[in-house]
Design a protein around this motif. Sequence first.
Motif, PDB file in Angstrom:
ATOM      1  N   ILE A  83      -5.087  -2.769  -6.714  1.00 51.99           N
ATOM      2  CA  ILE A  83      -3.863  -3.163  -6.015  1.00 51.99           C
ATOM      3  C   ILE A  83      -3.396  -2.021  -5.113  1.00 51.99           C
ATOM      4  N   CYS A  84      -3.276  -2.315  -3.846  1.00 48.52           N
ATOM      5  CA  CYS A  84      -2.770  -1.351  -2.869  1.00 48.52           C
ATOM      6  C   CYS A  84      -1.281  -1.623  -2.661  1.00 48.52           C
ATOM      7  N   VAL A  85      -0.457  -0.661  -3.027  1.00 51.16           N
ATOM      8  CA  VAL A  85       1.000  -0.817  -2.923  1.00 51.16           C
ATOM      9  C   VAL A  85       1.466  -0.309  -1.570  1.00 51.16           C
ATOM     10  N   VAL A  86       2.113  -1.179  -0.803  1.00 51.21           N
ATOM     11  CA  VAL A  86       2.598  -0.823   0.530  1.00 51.21           C
ATOM     12  C   VAL A  86       4.073  -1.169   0.646  1.00 51.21           C
ATOM     13  N   GLU A  87       4.678  -0.664   1.703  1.00 53.73           N
ATOM     14  CA  GLU A  87       6.105  -0.897   1.905  1.00 53.73           C
ATOM     15  C   GLU A  87       6.395  -2.235   2.562  1.00 53.73           C
ATOM     16  N   ASP A  88       5.552  -2.620   3.511  1.00 52.20           N
ATOM     17  CA  ASP A  88       5.911  -3.696   4.420  1.00 52.20           C
ATOM     18  C   ASP A  88       4.700  -4.562   4.747  1.00 52.20           C
ATOM     19  N   VAL A  89       4.969  -5.783   5.165  1.00 50.75           N
ATOM     20  CA  VAL A  89       3.912  -6.708   5.568  1.00 50.75           C
ATOM     21  C   VAL A  89       3.071  -6.115   6.693  1.00 50.75           C
ATOM     22  N   ARG A  90       3.702  -5.339   7.578  1.00 52.26           N
ATOM     23  CA  ARG A  90       2.965  -4.736   8.690  1.00 52.26           C
ATOM     24  C   ARG A  90       1.889  -3.777   8.183  1.00 52.26           C
ATOM     25  N   ASP A  91       2.136  -3.143   7.033  1.00 54.43           N
ATOM     26  CA  ASP A  91       1.140  -2.241   6.464  1.00 54.43           C
ATOM     27  C   ASP A  91      -0.070  -3.017   5.961  1.00 54.43           C
ATOM     28  N   VAL A  92       0.162  -4.198   5.384  1.00 52.42           N
ATOM     29  CA  VAL A  92      -0.938  -5.068   4.964  1.00 52.42           C
ATOM     30  C   VAL A  92      -1.796  -5.418   6.175  1.00 52.42           C
ATOM     31  N   MET A  93      -1.160  -5.791   7.266  1.00 53.25           N
ATOM     32  CA  MET A  93      -1.882  -6.175   8.475  1.00 53.25           C
ATOM     33  C   MET A  93      -2.687  -4.998   9.021  1.00 53.25           C
ATOM     34  N   ALA A  94      -2.091  -3.789   8.988  1.00 51.08           N
ATOM     35  CA  ALA A  94      -2.781  -2.600   9.501  1.00 51.08           C
ATOM     36  C   ALA A  94      -4.042  -2.308   8.696  1.00 51.08           C
ATOM     37  N   ILE A  95      -3.936  -2.369   7.365  1.00 45.25           N
ATOM     38  CA  ILE A  95      -5.095  -2.085   6.515  1.00 45.25           C
ATOM     39  C   ILE A  95      -6.135  -3.196   6.628  1.00 45.25           C
ATOM     40  N   GLU A  96      -5.692  -4.446   6.689  1.00 48.96           N
ATOM     41  CA  GLU A  96      -6.621  -5.564   6.826  1.00 48.96           C
ATOM     42  C   GLU A  96      -7.412  -5.475   8.129  1.00 48.96           C
ATOM     43  N   ASN A  97      -6.783  -4.947   9.167  1.00 49.69           N
ATOM     44  CA  ASN A  97      -7.470  -4.837  10.460  1.00 49.69           C
ATOM     45  C   ASN A  97      -8.642  -3.867  10.410  1.00 49.69           C
ATOM     46  N   THR A  98      -8.668  -2.988   9.416  1.00 50.59           N
ATOM     47  CA  THR A  98      -9.806  -2.074   9.295  1.00 50.59           C
ATOM     48  C   THR A  98     -11.047  -2.808   8.792  1.00 50.59           C
ATOM     49  N   GLY A  99     -10.855  -3.905   8.059  1.00 50.05           N
ATOM     50  CA  GLY A  99     -11.969  -4.679   7.516  1.00 50.05           C
ATOM     51  C   GLY A  99     -12.713  -3.980   6.393  1.00 50.05           C
ATOM     52  N   GLN A 100     -12.151  -2.901   5.846  1.00 53.58           N
ATOM     53  CA  GLN A 100     -12.863  -2.092   4.859  1.00 53.58           C
ATOM     54  C   GLN A 100     -12.309  -2.230   3.441  1.00 53.58           C
ATOM     55  N   TYR A 101     -11.080  -2.662   3.299  1.00 50.59           N
ATOM     56  CA  TYR A 101     -10.461  -2.727   1.978  1.00 50.59           C
ATOM     57  C   TYR A 101     -10.701  -4.103   1.370  1.00 50.59           C
ATOM     58  N   LYS A 102     -11.194  -4.134   0.126  1.00 48.16           N
ATOM     59  CA  LYS A 102     -11.559  -5.404  -0.507  1.00 48.16           C
ATOM     60  C   LYS A 102     -10.701  -5.730  -1.728  1.00 48.16           C
ATOM     61  N   GLY A 103      -9.659  -4.937  -1.972  1.00 47.54           N
ATOM     62  CA  GLY A 103      -8.768  -5.228  -3.088  1.00 47.54           C
ATOM     63  C   GLY A 103      -7.644  -6.158  -2.656  1.00 47.54           C
ATOM     64  N   VAL A 104      -6.564  -6.143  -3.415  1.00 45.09           N
ATOM     65  CA  VAL A 104      -5.383  -6.961  -3.100  1.00 45.09           C
ATOM     66  C   VAL A 104      -4.199  -6.022  -2.840  1.00 45.09           C
ATOM     67  N   TYR A 105      -3.035  -6.607  -2.595  1.00 45.80           N
ATOM     68  CA  TYR A 105      -1.863  -5.816  -2.202  1.00 45.80           C
ATOM     69  C   TYR A 105      -0.658  -6.127  -3.078  1.00 45.80           C
ATOM     70  N   HIS A 106       0.330  -5.229  -2.959  1.00 47.58           N
ATOM     71  CA  HIS A 106       1.655  -5.511  -3.481  1.00 47.58           C
ATOM     72  C   HIS A 106       2.655  -4.927  -2.491  1.00 47.58           C
ATOM     73  N   VAL A 107       3.441  -5.798  -1.878  1.00 47.30           N
ATOM     74  CA  VAL A 107       4.413  -5.388  -0.876  1.00 47.30           C
ATOM     75  C   VAL A 107       5.754  -5.117  -1.559  1.00 47.30           C
ATOM     76  N   LEU A 108       6.227  -3.893  -1.458  1.00 46.94           N
ATOM     77  CA  LEU A 108       7.487  -3.518  -2.109  1.00 46.94           C
ATOM     78  C   LEU A 108       8.709  -4.076  -1.386  1.00 46.94           C
ATOM     79  N   GLY A 109       8.567  -4.296  -0.083  1.00 44.52           N
ATOM     80  CA  GLY A 109       9.719  -4.767   0.682  1.00 44.52           C
ATOM     81  C   GLY A 109      10.596  -3.632   1.173  1.00 44.52           C
ATOM     82  N   GLY A 110      10.041  -2.421   1.228  1.00 46.51           N
ATOM     83  CA  GLY A 110      10.809  -1.264   1.687  1.00 46.51           C
ATOM     84  C   GLY A 110      10.436  -0.037   0.887  1.00 46.51           C
TER      85      GLY A 110
END
Length: 203
Positions: A83-110
């Motif tokens: 699980i990759c913990v990020v602050e914001d939905v935009r961070d999910v999009m940034a990491i997904e654009n790399t095409g290298q991460y194969k886990g899942v996410y958890h968005v903290l909302g800030g």
Amino acid sequence: MNYPSKVLERAVEEMSHLPGVGKRTALRLVLHMLHRPASQTENLAEALQHLVQDIQYCEKCHTISDAPICQICANPLRDSSLICVVEDVRDVMAIENTGQYKGVYHVLGGRISPMDGIGPGQLYIDSLLKRIENELVAEIIFALSSTMEGDTTAFYLYKVLKNTPVNFSTIARGIGVGDELEYADEATLVRSIQNRIPYVESN
């Protein structure tokens, strides 16, 4: 500023509420839309209406979704133990654009920011705890911005979660201190994820 129409004035006023858009820019945008074919402006209005009415947030990770469970969480090919913990939905999009991460996410909302009145209670931390309790989670990656608030948030999460049977890591500091994650280039993000280090050693 004097407006020849109350309708125009209201449209400019609403447009100027967008981040980085002042009254002059708002007026320019509104006048541009008036000069476009009416169908194009109507399509924009319809898209914004659907954005308000139809957008959902994933019940597991809290990212923006078209369904109760997002495509990433629902994908059986993703590694749900990571699980990759990020602050914001935009961070999910940034990491997904790399095409290298194969886990899942958890968005903290800030992130925790006492100056802004944001404490742990305003973030999706309880749901992260429930995921660890109910799922086979092997590793949590802290992919938070390299700012004082980001570091504070990561440290708080580590203190709350350290007694759970989970390994913790943080993205390598290819992300400059003080930088926002969403503005990092894809190559830097890839290196940061791949070269992550145990969280304890990062402090």
